[in-house]
Design an enzyme around this catalytic site. Sequence first.
Site, PDB file in Angstrom:
ATOM      1  N   THR A  40       0.831  -1.205   0.000  1.00 40.19           N
ATOM      2  CA  THR A  40       0.000   0.000   0.000  1.00 40.19           C
ATOM      3  C   THR A  40       0.863   1.252   0.000  1.00 40.19           C
ATOM      4  O   THR A  40       0.555   2.240  -0.682  1.00 40.19           O
ATOM      5  CB  THR A  40      -0.936   0.001   1.223  1.00 40.19           C
ATOM      6  OG1 THR A  40      -1.772  -1.147   1.176  1.00 40.19           O
ATOM      7  CG2 THR A  40      -1.794   1.254   1.261  1.00 40.19           C
ATOM      8  N   HIS A  43       1.981   1.920  -3.455  1.00 39.85           N
ATOM      9  CA  HIS A  43       0.922   2.578  -4.230  1.00 39.85           C
ATOM     10  C   HIS A  43       0.897   4.076  -3.927  1.00 39.85           C
ATOM     11  O   HIS A  43       0.764   4.904  -4.838  1.00 39.85           O
ATOM     12  CB  HIS A  43      -0.442   1.964  -3.897  1.00 39.85           C
ATOM     13  CG  HIS A  43      -0.675   0.620  -4.500  1.00 39.85           C
ATOM     14  ND1 HIS A  43      -0.827   0.420  -5.855  1.00 39.85           N
ATOM     15  CD2 HIS A  43      -0.776  -0.611  -3.935  1.00 39.85           C
ATOM     16  CE1 HIS A  43      -1.021  -0.866  -6.097  1.00 39.85           C
ATOM     17  NE2 HIS A  43      -0.989  -1.513  -4.942  1.00 39.85           N
ATOM     18  N   ARG A 200      10.905 -13.852  -5.770  1.00 36.55           N
ATOM     19  CA  ARG A 200       9.854 -14.128  -4.792  1.00 36.55           C
ATOM     20  C   ARG A 200       9.538 -15.626  -4.725  1.00 36.55           C
ATOM     21  O   ARG A 200       9.245 -16.160  -3.651  1.00 36.55           O
ATOM     22  CB  ARG A 200       8.601 -13.322  -5.145  1.00 36.55           C
ATOM     23  CG  ARG A 200       8.805 -11.790  -5.051  1.00 36.55           C
ATOM     24  CD  ARG A 200       8.501 -11.290  -3.676  1.00 36.55           C
ATOM     25  NE  ARG A 200       8.782  -9.888  -3.457  1.00 36.55           N
ATOM     26  CZ  ARG A 200       7.961  -8.875  -3.740  1.00 36.55           C
ATOM     27  NH1 ARG A 200       6.803  -9.112  -4.335  1.00 36.55           N
ATOM     28  NH2 ARG A 200       8.294  -7.637  -3.435  1.00 36.55           N
ATOM     29  N   ILE A 264      -6.430  -7.606  -4.810  1.00 40.33           N
ATOM     30  CA  ILE A 264      -7.393  -6.631  -5.331  1.00 40.33           C
ATOM     31  C   ILE A 264      -7.133  -6.420  -6.822  1.00 40.33           C
ATOM     32  O   ILE A 264      -6.067  -5.927  -7.200  1.00 40.33           O
ATOM     33  CB  ILE A 264      -7.279  -5.292  -4.584  1.00 40.33           C
ATOM     34  CG1 ILE A 264      -7.503  -5.514  -3.083  1.00 40.33           C
ATOM     35  CG2 ILE A 264      -8.281  -4.282  -5.133  1.00 40.33           C
ATOM     36  CD1 ILE A 264      -7.216  -4.293  -2.236  1.00 40.33           C
TER      37      ILE A 264
END
Length: 341
Positions: A40, A43, A200, A264
């Site tokens: 977040t 973002h 990852r 999302i």
Amino acid sequence: MKALSKLKPEEGIWMVDAPKPEMGHNDLLIKIRKTAICGTDIHIYNWDEWSQKTIPVPMVVGHEYVGEVIDMGIEVRGFDVGDRVSGEGHITCGHCRNCRGGRTHLCRNTSGVGVNRDGAFAEYLVIPAFNAFKIPDDISDDLASIFDPFGNAVHTALSFDLVGEDVLITGAGPIGIMAAAVCRHVGARHVVITDVNEYRLELANKMGATRAVNVAKESLEGVMEELGMTEGFDVGLEMSGVPSAFHSMLDTMNHGGKIAMLGIPGGEMAIDWSKVIFKGLILKGIYGREMFETWYKMASLIQSGLDISPIITHHFKIDDFQQGFDAMRSGQSGKVILNWD
């Protein structure tokens, strides 16, 4: 006090001298020790479409942290000066139906720390005492600082019974990787995680995934055959928000399978609903953490031997915060810790 703020409506985060937050009667004043950078926060740094619609400017950002209680309001009970705490970043209203019914994670009036109100990337943070969680002595500051995203992983992974089940996780970000570790720890049989980021995926292997699959190079169906799976996955954890990943999950779920969705999508996502219907799938949306059952489960999982420390790959002093954001934005990192001491 030092703080990291979204100072201007453009790309970037800035170090500022901010006023120390004021404390109310039911609040804790926390001296921050460590913070972690969340997706977040990236973002917000990038100032993407979501951030432009959501984030007030200027505002101190950040919501993953651990610190020490140094003062408290006169109405606070159950905490002492010196307590180590992290905290639930969703400040809830307390008066809607879900709050009053004990389902506070579903509050319709949630305000996010570091999203809708000043956050934890600062020397001091004030939050309601209700939102604070005491950190047991045998859990390190590093691990406590990532309890927020770890809680997303725990909430998602433990949505359904996992013992003896085959689990598919789409999206090997830090939360997806931690979810893989949780699934193995609590008794899942095969835990397969997919992504296209080799760094990852290697982290996911270190954290206990049965197979970490680069779907750009090999097929999920081939991996299932290799593992002797003949009927599909019992549980799906969608962590990516990528339509093609979710479509692949629907294709490979067993009949009667259960899917928890945390990722999302960037916009509207079309799916073949006939697969959901004819397979009898159950879909569950996940937001945040259950207050505070998820928090107690997090502590208990670590105390019972779950090791999520490999997900922490970088540490930086707060004055070097830009290097931390650069590491996160590169995609070549796990969790990045900023030290405030």
